[in-house]
Motif scaffolding. Structure first.
Motif, PDB file in Angstrom:
ATOM      1  N   ASP A 151       0.844  -1.188   0.000  1.00 38.29           N
ATOM      2  CA  ASP A 151       0.000   0.000   0.000  1.00 38.29           C
ATOM      3  C   ASP A 151       0.877   1.234   0.000  1.00 38.29           C
ATOM      4  N   LEU A 152       0.422   2.240  -0.719  1.00 35.51           N
ATOM      5  CA  LEU A 152       1.110   3.533  -0.714  1.00 35.51           C
ATOM      6  C   LEU A 152       0.115   4.595  -0.274  1.00 35.51           C
ATOM      7  N   VAL A 153       0.480   5.334   0.764  1.00 38.56           N
ATOM      8  CA  VAL A 153      -0.338   6.463   1.210  1.00 38.56           C
ATOM      9  C   VAL A 153       0.483   7.714   0.959  1.00 38.56           C
ATOM     10  N   TYR A 154       0.016   8.523   0.022  1.00 38.49           N
ATOM     11  CA  TYR A 154       0.806   9.690  -0.385  1.00 38.49           C
ATOM     12  C   TYR A 154      -0.053  10.941  -0.308  1.00 38.49           C
ATOM     13  N   SER A 155       0.522  12.001   0.254  1.00 32.01           N
ATOM     14  CA  SER A 155      -0.232  13.244   0.406  1.00 32.01           C
ATOM     15  C   SER A 155       0.598  14.433  -0.043  1.00 32.01           C
ATOM     16  N   VAL A 182      -4.161   8.385  -2.308  1.00 34.71           N
ATOM     17  CA  VAL A 182      -3.601   9.735  -2.395  1.00 34.71           C
ATOM     18  C   VAL A 182      -4.564  10.732  -1.760  1.00 34.71           C
ATOM     19  N   SER A 183      -4.011  11.643  -0.971  1.00 33.44           N
ATOM     20  CA  SER A 183      -4.856  12.702  -0.398  1.00 33.44           C
ATOM     21  C   SER A 183      -4.182  14.055  -0.565  1.00 33.44           C
ATOM     22  N   LEU A 184      -5.017  15.096  -0.579  1.00 32.10           N
ATOM     23  CA  LEU A 184      -4.497  16.465  -0.556  1.00 32.10           C
ATOM     24  C   LEU A 184      -4.874  17.084   0.785  1.00 32.10           C
ATOM     25  N   TYR A 185      -4.005  17.986   1.241  1.00 33.14           N
ATOM     26  CA  TYR A 185      -4.296  18.637   2.525  1.00 33.14           C
ATOM     27  C   TYR A 185      -5.387  19.696   2.354  1.00 33.14           C
ATOM     28  N   HIS A 186      -5.503  20.241   1.148  1.00 31.98           N
ATOM     29  CA  HIS A 186      -6.465  21.324   0.911  1.00 31.98           C
ATOM     30  C   HIS A 186      -7.296  21.010  -0.326  1.00 31.98           C
ATOM     31  N   GLU A 187      -8.530  21.550  -0.338  1.00 34.20           N
ATOM     32  CA  GLU A 187      -9.406  21.387  -1.499  1.00 34.20           C
ATOM     33  C   GLU A 187      -8.711  21.948  -2.742  1.00 34.20           C
ATOM     34  N   ASP A 188      -8.997  21.336  -3.888  1.00 34.38           N
ATOM     35  CA  ASP A 188      -8.395  21.793  -5.140  1.00 34.38           C
ATOM     36  C   ASP A 188      -9.413  21.505  -6.245  1.00 34.38           C
ATOM     37  N   SER A 189      -9.578  22.484  -7.149  1.00 36.04           N
ATOM     38  CA  SER A 189     -10.605  22.311  -8.189  1.00 36.04           C
ATOM     39  C   SER A 189     -10.307  21.113  -9.096  1.00 36.04           C
ATOM     40  N   ASP A 192     -10.904  15.422  -6.948  1.00 37.79           N
ATOM     41  CA  ASP A 192     -12.147  14.938  -6.352  1.00 37.79           C
ATOM     42  C   ASP A 192     -11.880  13.749  -5.429  1.00 37.79           C
ATOM     43  N   GLY A 193     -10.613  13.588  -5.067  1.00 36.10           N
ATOM     44  CA  GLY A 193     -10.258  12.490  -4.155  1.00 36.10           C
ATOM     45  C   GLY A 193     -10.300  12.932  -2.702  1.00 36.10           C
ATOM     46  N   GLU A 194      -9.581  12.179  -1.881  1.00 41.79           N
ATOM     47  CA  GLU A 194      -9.564  12.401  -0.431  1.00 41.79           C
ATOM     48  C   GLU A 194      -8.908  13.748  -0.084  1.00 41.79           C
ATOM     49  N   VAL A 195      -9.512  14.476   0.853  1.00 38.51           N
ATOM     50  CA  VAL A 195      -8.872  15.671   1.393  1.00 38.51           C
ATOM     51  C   VAL A 195      -8.638  15.427   2.884  1.00 38.51           C
ATOM     52  N   ALA A 196      -7.390  15.232   3.246  1.00 33.57           N
ATOM     53  CA  ALA A 196      -7.080  14.910   4.650  1.00 33.57           C
ATOM     54  C   ALA A 196      -5.582  15.013   4.873  1.00 33.57           C
ATOM     55  N   TYR A 197      -5.206  15.297   6.120  1.00 30.99           N
ATOM     56  CA  TYR A 197      -3.803  15.202   6.484  1.00 30.99           C
ATOM     57  C   TYR A 197      -3.445  13.718   6.569  1.00 30.99           C
ATOM     58  N   THR A 198      -2.144  13.452   6.560  1.00 26.61           N
ATOM     59  CA  THR A 198      -1.705  12.064   6.462  1.00 26.61           C
ATOM     60  C   THR A 198      -2.172  11.207   7.646  1.00 26.61           C
TER      61      THR A 198
END
Lengths: 289, 330
Positions: A151-155, A182-189, A192-198
C-alpha cells in the motif's frame, strides 16, 4: 520471519570527496517546482549505482552542491528528483539536457529490503518525501513475488505538489495486490479524491499493522517534520511495532563521508550511519528536531 | 641521548634544509606553529601556543580540486595534492594527542580522507614534555600526562638545560640520523610536570548521555556569543565547510574550517534548523566533545589544553562544566 535490521555505516562511496563530471541526459518536469535529472557519465564510463535509499551529491560546476536521494537508476544512469527551494536547486532547475554537472557518491545506508521479504508493505510519503520512498517501493515492484500486499499512502498540500503522477494514477493502479491512496491537505478544483492530512487519512484507511499473514507489516515513512511526527505517532497508536517502522532522518551535509561534522544526531552521523533508521533506533537517540 | 637547549637553533637550521620544520613561534604577539627560518622568534618556553597545530594536517583553507571548461566544450576536474614533507617540532603532549584524535576522524570509519592522509604520511612529530603546565592546563584530568606522548615519533623530555631524546617510532628512529651531530650521550635529570587544575572527569560521559534535556544547557548557554572562538582555537575541532572560488571559466573548490557555533551550520533548505538557538549549539558542542565522540570512537574529544578556557570572551568554561556535571547526581 527475521527481525528487520537496518545496517549502518555500510556505504562504500566510489567517489568520496572529489566529484566526476556527468551529463544531464534527460530532464522530467514532475511538478511546477520539481524536476528529475537523469545523469550519465560521459564517454560511456559506468555510473556509480546505489542501493535503494542511498544518496548522492549533485552540484553545479562553479557553484554549490546538495544532497539528493538516488530516486531511480538504470544500467548506466542515475536520477535525482529535485525540488526548487534554494540557490543550488534554482540553478539546477535552469539546466538543459546536455549540460554537465558534478556528481559524487553513493553515500549512506539503505532500506533493509532483504529483511522485509515476505512481509506486507505500507509506504507513506508527503510531498517531496516520495522519491526516497519510491526507491524502496520500486525495488519491491521489481521483485514483486518477494513481497506481500503493498500500500502507498501519499499526500501533498496541493495537487501540483504531487510528484510522479504518471505512476500514481496509471502505472501503479494496475499492479496486482497494490493499493494507491492519495490525499491532498487542501481542497483543489482539479481534485475529487480524499482531502485529509496524512495521520487522519491513515486512521481512516486502518491498514492492519499485522499484515495479511500476521507477521507484522513494515511501514516506510518519509516527509517533512510534521508528517514525520504525526504519522509515526499514528502508526504506533495503530499498533505498528517500532522496529517495523522505517524512516530517513535528514540533516544538513557537506562531505557525505562522516568527516565534516554537521550531520550528527548524538554520536551518529546521518550521512554514514543513516539516513535510514527504524523508529526503535530513533527512540534511543538524543535528538534535536 | 640528550640535546642541549643551546644547540636547538643549530639543529633546526640543519633540519630545515631538507624539510619544512614547524616550530612554536611568536609572530605579531600571537604564538603559533610557523615554518622555521633564521630570525624567527622560536619559543620552546611557551606553555602551549595560542593557535593549535591542527592546520598542518587540516589547513584552515585547503584546495581540493580545480575545474573548468575543456576545449571540446566539456568540463575537467583536477585534484590537488599540496602535501609536503613536514616536521612538527616542539608540539606538546596535549596537541600530540589531538593529532591521534584527528587521525581517528579522517582515517577511520570506512572512509579515508585522501587529503588528510597524504599530509599525515609526510609528517614527523617531535614532542616536548611540559615541565611547567599552565594554570589553565588540565590534560591529566582527561587521561593524558604532561610527561608522555605515546604517539610522537620523537619525544624530548624537558630537563634543566637540555632535553632527553627518545625515538618512539621507526620513523622517529630513522629521522634521528640527521640529529647525530647535536646529540650527546649524557645522563640528565628529567623535570616532571604536574597540572595544578584537577577535575573529576570520572563518569561524566555517562552522566552527560542522560542529561540531554537537563536545564543546565539553558543556564550555561545564556552568556555564549556563538563567536566560534572556542572551535577556532580547539586542537580537536575538525568541522569543515566546502565552497568554491571562480575566476573566468575556471574555479577551485576548497574546504575551510567551520564552526558548530554558527546558526547556518545546520540550517537546511526551507530554513528548517534542527539547532535553531545557542542552547542546542552549545549542548551539541560540549556533548560532542565529552560524550558523542566517545560513543563513536571510544575516546574523549577534549585533551585538556585549556585554550578555550583562556580565549572564551565570556568565560564559558569547559572545566567548570565538567566539575558541575561530575558533582551532579544525574
Amino acid at each position: 520471519m527475521p527481525k528487520i535490521t537496518v545496517q549502518h555505516g555500510c556505504a562504500k562511496a566510489q567517489l568520496a570527496l572529489v566529484p566526476k563530471v556527468a551529463k544531464v541526459i534527460k530532464i522530467t518536469v514532475e511538478t511546477p517546482d520539481v524536476k528529475s535529472f537523469r545523469l550519465q557519465m560521459p564517454n560511456g564510463e559506468a555510473s556509480f549505482l546505489g542501493e535503494p535509499g542511498q544518496f548522492g551529491i549533485m552540484g553545479i560546476i562553479g557553484s554549490g552542491e546538495c544532497v539528493f536521494v538516488i530516486s531511480a537508476q538504470g544500467e548506466d544512469w542515475i536520477e535525482f528528483t529535485v525540488k526548487r527551494v534554494g540557490q543550488v536547486t534554482e540553478m539546477l532547475h535552469a539546466l538543459s539536457e546536455g549540460d554537465e554537472v558534478f556528481v559524487r557518491g553513493p553515500y549512506g545506508n539503505w532500506w533493509p529490503y532483504e529483511d522485509c521479504r515476505g512481509r506486507d508493505m505500507l509506504f507513506i510519503a508527503g510531498g517531496i518525501g516520495l522519491p526516497p520512498v519510491r526507491s524502496f517501493l520500486q525495488y519491491c515492484l521489481e521483485h514483486r513475488a518477494d513481497y506481500g500486499r503493498i500500500d502507498l499512502v501519499y499526500s501533498g498540500s496541493t495537487y501540483d505538489e504531487l510528484v510522479f503522477k504518471h505512476q500514481l494514477f496509471d502505472e501503479w493502479k494496475t499492479v496486482d495486490n497494490m493499493g494507491v491512496h492519495v490525499s491532498l491537505y487542501h481542497e483543489d478544483s482539479r481534485w475529487d479524491g480524499e482531502v485529509a492530512y496524512t495521520a487522519p487519512y491513515l486512521e481512516k484507511l486502518a491498514i492492519d499493522p499485522m499484515g495479511s499473514n500476521g507477521e507484522g507489516r513494515v511501514a516506510v515513512i518519509c516527509g517533512g517534520p510534521s508528517l514525520y511526527r504525526t504519522g509515526t505517532k499514528e502508526l504506533l497508536k495503530e499498533g505498528y511495532a517500532p522496529e517495523n517502522v522505517l524512516t530517513t532522518l535528514e540533516m544538513r551535509m557537506k562531505c557525505g563521508i562522516g568527516k565534516c561534522g554537521r550531520c550528527n544526531i548524538g554520536g551518529k552521523f546521518i550521512c554514514l550511519d543513516g539516513p535510514v533508521f527504524s523508529l526503535e533506533e530513533v527512540a534511543q537517540m538524543n535528538r534535536d528536531e | 641521548m640528550i640535546i642541549k637547549k643551546d644547540r636547538m637553533g643549530a639543529l633546526l637550521g640543519t633540519l630545515a634544509q631538507h624539510k619544512t620544520v614547524f616550530v612554536p613561534a611568536l609572530i605579531d604577539g600571537v604564538s603559533k606553529f610557523a615554518p622555521y627560518r633564521e630570525g624567527l622568534d622560536v619559543r620552546f618556553d611557551l606553555h602551549n601556543t595560542k593557535l593549535p597545530p591542527k592546520d598542518l594536517l587540516f589547513p584552515q583553507t585547503q584546495k581540493m580540486y580545480r575545474y573548468g571548461e575543456t576545449a571540446e566544450g566539456g568540463h575537467y576536474v583536477e585534484q590537488f595534492d599540496e602535501s609536503s614533507e613536514r616536521v612538527l617540532f616542539g608540539v606538546r603532549p596535549c596537541d600530540m594527542r589531538s593529532i591521534n584524535l584527528l587521525d581517528d576522524v579522517f582515517l577511520t570509519k570506512g572512509f579515508v580522507d585522501e587529503f588528510y592522509e597524504a599530509q599525515r604520511k609526510k609528517l614527523l612529530t617531535v614532542c616536548i614534555t611540559c615541565a611547567a603546565p599552565a594554570e589553565t592546563c588540565f590534560c591529566e584530568s582527561m587521561g593524558l600526562s604532561p610527561n608522555e606522548a605515546p604517539d610522537a615519533d620523537i619525544l624530548l623530555k624537558s630537563c634543566e638545560d637540555c632535553y632527553k631524546v627518545t625515538a618512539q617510532t621507526q620513523k622517529g628512529e630513522a629521522a634521528l640520523a640527521d640529529w647525530r651531530d647535536f646529540l650527546e650521550d649524557t645522563q640528565a635529570q628529567v623535570l616532571p610536570g604536574k597540572t595544578s587544575l584537577r577535575l573529576n572527569f570520572e563518569g561524566v560521559p555517562q552522566k552527560l548521555s542522560r542529561m540531554y534535556e537537563d536545564p543546565i544547557w539553558d543556564e550555561i548557554s545564556t552568556k555564549c556569543l556563538n563567536c566560534g572562538t572556542c572551535t577556532f582555537v580547539c586542537p580537536t575541532c575538525y568541522c569543515f565547510d566546502i565552497s568554491q572560488e571562480n575566476k573566468m571559466k575556471e574555479g577551485v573548490r576548497f574546504r575551510c574550517w567551520d564552526s558548530c557555533m554558527f546558526s547556518e551550520y545546520t540550517a537546511m533548505a526551507g530554513w528548517h534548523n534542527p539547532r535553531p538557538t545557542k542552547k542546542e549549539r552549545v549542548r551539541n558542542r560540549f556533548m560532542h566533545k565529552l560524550c558523542f565522540f566517545e560513543e563513536r570512537y571510544g575516546k574523549t574529544l577534549c585533551v585538556g589544553c585549556g585554550r578555550c578556557v583562556e580565549c572564551c570572551p565570556v568565560a564559558l568554561d569547559i572545566t567548570r562544566l565538567i566539575d558541575d556535571i561530575g558533582a551532579s547526581d544525574a
